[in-house]
Design a protein around this motif. Structure first.
Motif, PDB file in Angstrom:
ATOM      1  N   GLY A 164      28.906 -40.346 -12.171  1.00 54.83           N
ATOM      2  CA  GLY A 164      29.586 -41.017 -13.272  1.00 54.83           C
ATOM      3  C   GLY A 164      28.997 -42.337 -13.693  1.00 54.83           C
ATOM      4  N   VAL A 165      27.823 -42.720 -13.156  1.00 51.82           N
ATOM      5  CA  VAL A 165      27.172 -43.968 -13.560  1.00 51.82           C
ATOM      6  C   VAL A 165      26.437 -43.719 -14.875  1.00 51.82           C
ATOM      7  N   LEU A 166      26.786 -44.496 -15.904  1.00 53.22           N
ATOM      8  CA  LEU A 166      26.274 -44.246 -17.250  1.00 53.22           C
ATOM      9  C   LEU A 166      25.469 -45.434 -17.773  1.00 53.22           C
ATOM     10  N   PRO A 167      24.471 -45.176 -18.610  1.00 47.62           N
ATOM     11  CA  PRO A 167      23.689 -46.277 -19.189  1.00 47.62           C
ATOM     12  C   PRO A 167      24.474 -46.989 -20.290  1.00 47.62           C
ATOM     13  N   GLY A 168      24.171 -48.265 -20.476  1.00 49.15           N
ATOM     14  CA  GLY A 168      24.771 -49.024 -21.558  1.00 49.15           C
ATOM     15  C   GLY A 168      26.189 -49.486 -21.308  1.00 49.15           C
ATOM     16  N   HIS A 169      26.703 -49.312 -20.118  1.00 48.57           N
ATOM     17  CA  HIS A 169      28.061 -49.727 -19.795  1.00 48.57           C
ATOM     18  C   HIS A 169      28.029 -50.991 -18.945  1.00 48.57           C
ATOM     19  N   GLY A 170      29.166 -51.707 -18.931  1.00 44.99           N
ATOM     20  CA  GLY A 170      29.281 -52.892 -18.103  1.00 44.99           C
ATOM     21  C   GLY A 170      29.873 -52.553 -16.749  1.00 44.99           C
ATOM     22  N   PHE A 171      29.600 -53.435 -15.746  1.00 42.19           N
ATOM     23  CA  PHE A 171      30.039 -53.151 -14.377  1.00 42.19           C
ATOM     24  C   PHE A 171      30.527 -54.430 -13.698  1.00 42.19           C
ATOM     25  N   ILE A 172      31.504 -54.244 -12.803  1.00 44.80           N
ATOM     26  CA  ILE A 172      31.954 -55.320 -11.913  1.00 44.80           C
ATOM     27  C   ILE A 172      32.276 -54.688 -10.560  1.00 44.80           C
ATOM     28  N   CYS A 173      31.847 -55.358  -9.494  1.00 42.33           N
ATOM     29  CA  CYS A 173      32.162 -54.900  -8.143  1.00 42.33           C
ATOM     30  C   CYS A 173      33.326 -55.701  -7.568  1.00 42.33           C
ATOM     31  N   ILE A 174      34.195 -55.002  -6.867  1.00 46.66           N
ATOM     32  CA  ILE A 174      35.284 -55.629  -6.118  1.00 46.66           C
ATOM     33  C   ILE A 174      35.089 -55.284  -4.651  1.00 46.66           C
ATOM     34  N   TYR A 175      34.992 -56.311  -3.824  1.00 48.68           N
ATOM     35  CA  TYR A 175      34.800 -56.125  -2.387  1.00 48.68           C
ATOM     36  C   TYR A 175      36.145 -56.312  -1.689  1.00 48.68           C
ATOM     37  N   VAL A 176      36.529 -55.356  -0.852  1.00 52.28           N
ATOM     38  CA  VAL A 176      37.826 -55.399  -0.178  1.00 52.28           C
ATOM     39  C   VAL A 176      37.606 -55.377   1.324  1.00 52.28           C
ATOM     40  N   SER A 177      38.139 -56.397   2.003  1.00 51.45           N
ATOM     41  CA  SER A 177      37.930 -56.506   3.441  1.00 51.45           C
ATOM     42  C   SER A 177      39.196 -56.964   4.131  1.00 51.45           C
ATOM     43  N   ASP A 264      25.989 -56.402 -17.454  1.00 51.48           N
ATOM     44  CA  ASP A 264      25.942 -55.494 -18.605  1.00 51.48           C
ATOM     45  C   ASP A 264      24.922 -54.374 -18.435  1.00 51.48           C
ATOM     46  N   ASP A 265      24.389 -54.213 -17.216  1.00 48.13           N
ATOM     47  CA  ASP A 265      23.415 -53.156 -16.975  1.00 48.13           C
ATOM     48  C   ASP A 265      23.583 -52.631 -15.557  1.00 48.13           C
ATOM     49  N   VAL A 266      23.255 -51.361 -15.374  1.00 49.21           N
ATOM     50  CA  VAL A 266      23.431 -50.725 -14.076  1.00 49.21           C
ATOM     51  C   VAL A 266      22.632 -51.416 -12.974  1.00 49.21           C
ATOM     52  N   MET A 267      21.494 -52.016 -13.327  1.00 48.12           N
ATOM     53  CA  MET A 267      20.674 -52.670 -12.317  1.00 48.12           C
ATOM     54  C   MET A 267      21.290 -53.982 -11.839  1.00 48.12           C
ATOM     55  N   GLY A 268      22.351 -54.422 -12.496  1.00 49.32           N
ATOM     56  CA  GLY A 268      23.037 -55.639 -12.070  1.00 49.32           C
ATOM     57  C   GLY A 268      24.172 -55.380 -11.088  1.00 49.32           C
ATOM     58  N   ILE A 269      24.432 -54.105 -10.766  1.00 50.29           N
ATOM     59  CA  ILE A 269      25.533 -53.780  -9.852  1.00 50.29           C
ATOM     60  C   ILE A 269      25.336 -54.452  -8.500  1.00 50.29           C
ATOM     61  N   SER A 270      24.113 -54.457  -7.994  1.00 52.88           N
ATOM     62  CA  SER A 270      23.855 -55.078  -6.692  1.00 52.88           C
ATOM     63  C   SER A 270      24.140 -56.578  -6.736  1.00 52.88           C
ATOM     64  N   THR A 271      23.845 -57.231  -7.890  1.00 47.87           N
ATOM     65  CA  THR A 271      24.146 -58.652  -8.042  1.00 47.87           C
ATOM     66  C   THR A 271      25.652 -58.890  -8.019  1.00 47.87           C
ATOM     67  N   SER A 272      26.395 -58.041  -8.725  1.00 48.33           N
ATOM     68  CA  SER A 272      27.846 -58.167  -8.738  1.00 48.33           C
ATOM     69  C   SER A 272      28.416 -57.948  -7.347  1.00 48.33           C
ATOM     70  N   TYR A 273      27.851 -57.004  -6.611  1.00 49.60           N
ATOM     71  CA  TYR A 273      28.286 -56.749  -5.237  1.00 49.60           C
ATOM     72  C   TYR A 273      28.022 -57.962  -4.354  1.00 49.60           C
ATOM     73  N   ARG A 274      26.855 -58.553  -4.498  1.00 57.75           N
ATOM     74  CA  ARG A 274      26.506 -59.729  -3.687  1.00 57.75           C
ATOM     75  C   ARG A 274      27.451 -60.888  -3.994  1.00 57.75           C
ATOM     76  N   LYS A 275      27.750 -61.085  -5.268  1.00 59.01           N
ATOM     77  CA  LYS A 275      28.665 -62.159  -5.664  1.00 59.01           C
ATOM     78  C   LYS A 275      30.082 -61.894  -5.149  1.00 59.01           C
ATOM     79  N   ALA A 276      30.467 -60.620  -5.122  1.00 61.81           N
ATOM     80  CA  ALA A 276      31.799 -60.274  -4.621  1.00 61.81           C
ATOM     81  C   ALA A 276      31.906 -60.595  -3.127  1.00 61.81           C
ATOM     82  N   ARG A 277      30.860 -60.307  -2.374  1.00 58.81           N
ATOM     83  CA  ARG A 277      30.863 -60.631  -0.943  1.00 58.81           C
ATOM     84  C   ARG A 277      30.877 -62.142  -0.725  1.00 58.81           C
TER      85      ARG A 277
END
Length: 295
Positions: A164-177, A264-277
């Motif tokens: 379900g990962v699509l191009p041109g969509h925005g992303f945000i990661c939420i880290y739950v611990s 705003d790009d799929v390649m930024g998901i890892s950045t959002s994940y890092r910021k969430a942690r």
């Protein structure tokens, strides 16, 4: 793999009765076999569920016990025997052997043929195996995505399309611990997170995906190409709902939730994940997880 207990709930096996070896219902089923010849035992494999008419052993209690012993030695999953070939109840020695070796023994009603059981079982086993393979692919993909193992955008989109990962969509990661991200404490059970997310409202219009590379991560994806759709606001609302639901459903222990930056790009998901942690670590320093908190 399915357990014997789960297999016995599959129609029409749910019409069969386990009569001995109940402690072995946790045995895992990997394959199904049927036989009427006595010389096939050496080919039995671990995890094999064996179905038989029992015709060749119906009058031989020693052979019945030997069959159970040999199956147990090979770590088979269980044994099903049709009742119509036994003039009376199953022998006491057979039942005792099944109990002794914790090998589930169940009787197959006379109106069911072996093929009536084999085909539904094989279908369920293949379905389960396919689902397990899909879950393994999903776990490997998201683990690689969050840990920046994938460097090619085209490769990420090609692999992620299945999940379900699509191009041109925005992303945000939420880290739950549960507990500190550095403490090694038990994390919030990822299997319960879908329940939490649905609890917060199913009409947000936001797609979500789960990833557990050793922690619990929710990846929110905007519903429309090129539209942020207030994704940061939605992420904060979801985090708040998760915290409130946590308080209601589990009063013991706390939970830390970190929200990553909007990408705003799929390649930024890892950045959002890092910021969430990072946000979760900051939350632990500011307020130890005695209560549910979010940053």
């Amino acid at each position: 793999m399915l357990t014997m207990a789960e297999v016995m709930r599959i129609p029409p096996l749910d019409g069969c009765s386990v009569i001995a070896g109940h402690r072995g219902l946790t045995r895992r089923v990997q394959s199904v076999n049927s036989f009427d010849a006595p010389d096939v035992v050496p080919w039995y494999k671990a995890g094999e569920l064996v179905l038989t008419t029992g015709y060749v052993i119906r009058n031989d209690e020693v052979a019945q016990v030997k069959l159970v012993q040999q199956m147990a030695q090979r770590n088979c999953a269980g044994l099903g025997i049709k009742v119509n070939h036994f003039s009376s109840e199953f022998s006491t020695l057979l039942l005792q052997a099944a109990e002794e070796h914790d090998l589930p023994l169940f009787e197959i009603p006379g109106h069911l043929s072996l093929s009536d059981l084999v085909f539904p079982l094989l279908r369920e086993l293949f379905t389960f195996q396919d689902r397990h393979k899909e879950q393994t692919r999903r776990k490997r993909f998201f683990a690689g995505l969050l840990q920046e193992e994938w460097t090619s955008r085209d490769e990420v989109l090609a692999r992620g399309k299945e999940f379900g990962v699509l191009p041109g969509h925005g992303f945000i990661c939420i880290y739950v611990s549960q507990g500190s991200p550095h403490s090694g404490d038990r994390l919030t059970d990822p299997r319960r997170l879908p329940e939490f997310i649905h609890f917060s409202g199913e009409n947000t219009g936001v797609d979500w995906m789960m990833s557990q590379p050793g922690d619990a991560v929710i990846i929110l994806q905007s519903p429309l190409e090129g539209e942020a759709c207030e994704l940061p606001v939605t992420a904060r609302k979801l985090a708040g709902d998760l915290i409130d639901h946590r308080r209601v459903s589990d009063s013991e222990g706390g939970v830390i939730i970190g929200i990553g930056t909007y990408q705003d790009d799929v390649m930024g998901i890892s950045t959002s994940y890092r910021k969430a942690r990072e946000a979760a670590r900051l939350g632990c320093r500011v307020a130890p997880p005695r209560q549910a908190r979010g940053i």
